[in-house]
Write an enzyme that holds these catalytic residues in place. Structure first.
Site, mmCIF file in Angstrom:
data_model
loop_
_atom_site.group_PDB
_atom_site.id
_atom_site.type_symbol
_atom_site.label_atom_id
_atom_site.label_comp_id
_atom_site.label_asym_id
_atom_site.label_seq_id
_atom_site.Cartn_x
_atom_site.Cartn_y
_atom_site.Cartn_z
ATOM 1 N N HIS A 80 0.831 -1.205 0.000
ATOM 2 C CA HIS A 80 0.000 0.000 0.000
ATOM 3 C C HIS A 80 0.870 1.261 0.000
ATOM 4 O O HIS A 80 0.441 2.322 0.452
ATOM 5 C CB HIS A 80 -0.952 0.016 1.203
ATOM 6 C CG HIS A 80 -1.772 -1.223 1.342
ATOM 7 N ND1 HIS A 80 -2.935 -1.436 0.632
ATOM 8 C CD2 HIS A 80 -1.567 -2.332 2.081
ATOM 9 C CE1 HIS A 80 -3.428 -2.625 0.947
ATOM 10 N NE2 HIS A 80 -2.606 -3.190 1.815
ATOM 11 N N SER A 121 13.978 17.987 -18.424
ATOM 12 C CA SER A 121 12.818 18.874 -18.353
ATOM 13 C C SER A 121 13.137 20.149 -19.104
ATOM 14 O O SER A 121 14.286 20.619 -19.093
ATOM 15 C CB SER A 121 12.480 19.199 -16.897
ATOM 16 O OG SER A 121 11.568 20.280 -16.820
#
Length: 460
Positions: A168, A293
């Site tokens: 999780h 980027s």
């Protein structure tokens, strides 16, 4: 730069990755496979079935020229077929006329009318696609095996390295990167086995699958046995006897469903690697001149795994559609399958792009031991599981609840666990000593042994 005008990225942006598929799944590839089937069927009629009057007794013909026509097929021949199709408006009939012209030019005019004997277009199409599918399947198996080999190397390299696992997304029990890699290798091997064991089934049994024309012309021939022999011995495929006009595409569906599962495993791998890179567990090697980027100069993005995930998603959506759609036909035949089958190469294209980019991404990452060690040291609460398990063994009251109160939603220190162990009343002193000595780095269970077991079973 010729690829900038392509409509799809498969033979545009990613042509360098998918070029190997062109000779198989392109329009030229399909035409070539049709020519191959037609000429092999013609040769089979003459040399195997020896149907009467197919060869004039006073005109010996050089049948080796049939093989030359198959092997020498080229792009100009494909264009010639397309030019004929512009008049016939029928792709398989255009192939028949092309072959007849070629036979005339090769001095084989006496057998020109035996081309396409007793065949429906689907007899030629399904066998051509069968040959294409077999080649595509072999390429997929090769890609998967290459990928498995690389993650096996990583598994061996990292099988001893402790790593905090996450369930999780939260800190869970320790594992090793090697064992996590081997999970993916094992899963992919299951689909490799399915693909390797799947025989490609095709049919050559006439307009509605009953050999009607065959039997009427030559009732003395065992046509079921003949078609089986032709398919096995001359095409290297598996015969299918029970069909309508079209192949029900059972084996195609089986291949595509195996590829769907393999692609799902790859997406699972891509996402895990993306996550591990985000956590700093893996470092990506920087290539000189690359930009991560357009505005953030510091970034090194996990683009290869993201690319793989995206293309595998496209492959799955198409494969699921083809696997179901191509098993359906109205009555004995409708043409809705024909246009869908033309996208078979697109499916293999997206799958290939996904595999190659995942492999590229894998080749650029290295384990960041410092981050793994820090995570383990910062989370001593990982030992709550073994401690409460031992407490159960020796009859301590409410072991789970006591560990839950100590650790859930809280950061604790190793000293907190040591004090907790000291207060246990029923656990023997020698076991308490083992508990104090335990650390997240050593609480690995059989992770290493599972890696060893994988390779042992693979050898056997």
């Amino acid at each position: 730069m010729k690829h900038v005008s392509c409509i799809t990225p498969i033979d545009g942006r990613y042509a360098r990755l998918t070029g190997v598929l062109s000779n198989i799944f392109s329009e030229s590839g399909l035409i070539h496979h049709r020519v191959q089937v037609e000429l092999k069927w013609l040769k089979f009629l003459i040399t195997d079935l020896k149907v009467h009057e197919i060869l004039p007794a006073d005109q010996p013909l050089d049948l080796s020229k049939l093989d030359v026509l198959i092997n020498d097929f080229n792009a100009d021949d494909a264009l010639r077929v397309k030019e004929i199709e512009s008049r016939t408006n029928h792709d398989v009939k255009a192939v028949e006329y092309f072959i007849k012209d070629a036979l005339d030019a090769a001095g084989l005019a006496p057998i020109r009318e035996w081309v396409h004997f007793a065949c429906t277009s689907e007899d030629i199409n399904n066998t051509a696609y069968g040959l294409m599918l077999k080649k595509g399947k072999e390429l997929v198996v090769e890609l998967l095996k290459n990928f498995v080999a690389e993650i096996e190397k990583k598994a061996l390299l990292y099988k001893h390295v402790p790593m905090m696992s996450r369930t999780h997304g939260q800190a869970a029990t320790p594992t090793t990167p090697g064992k996590e890699f081997i999970n993916f290798a094992w899963r992919l091997n299951q689909e490799i086995q399915v693909l390797e064991n799947t025989k490609i089934q095709v049919k050559i049994n006439g307009a509605t699958g009953n050999y009607n024309a065959h039997v009427f012309a030559f009732p003395e021939i065992d046509w079921m046995a003949a078609s089986e022999r032709f398919i096995r011995d001359h095409l290297g495929l598996e015969p299918m006897l029970f069909t309508t006009q079209i192949n029900p595409n059972t084996s195609l569906s089986r291949v595509l469903h195996a590829m769907v599962r393999a692609a799902a495993v790859m997406i699972d791998f891509d996402r895990d690697m993306w996550g591990y890179i985000s956590l700093g567990y893996f470092k990506q090697r920087v290539k000189e001149g690359e930009t991560g980027s357009s505005t953030m100069p510091h970034k090194v993005n996990p683009i290869d795994f993201e690319n793989s995930e995206g293309n595998m998603g496209l492959a799955i959506s198409m494969m699921e559609h083809l696997a179901v759609k191509l098993q359906k036909s109205r009555f004995q035949r409708d043409l809705s399958d024909s246009t869908v089958l033309r996208s078979l190469g697109t499916v293999f294209g997206y799958f290939t792009i996904g595999m190659k980019n995942a492999l590229k991404g894998l080749s650029k990452v290295d384990l960041n031991h410092e981050v793994l060690e820090r995570d383990l040291d910062d989370n001593p609460e990982l030992l709550a599981e073994p401690f409460q398990t031992v407490m159960r063994v020796y009859g301590e009251d409410n072991p789970y609840e006591r560990l839950k109160d100590l650790t859930r939603g809280r950061k604790i220190q190793k000293a907190d666990l040591a004090r907790f162990v000291d207060k246990l009343e029923k656990v023997p002193p020698e076991v308490k000593k083992r508990m104090r000595a335990l650390s997240p780095r050593t609480y690995l269970g059989l992770a290493e042994s599972l890696v060893d077991l994988y390779f042992k079973e693979k050898k056997s």
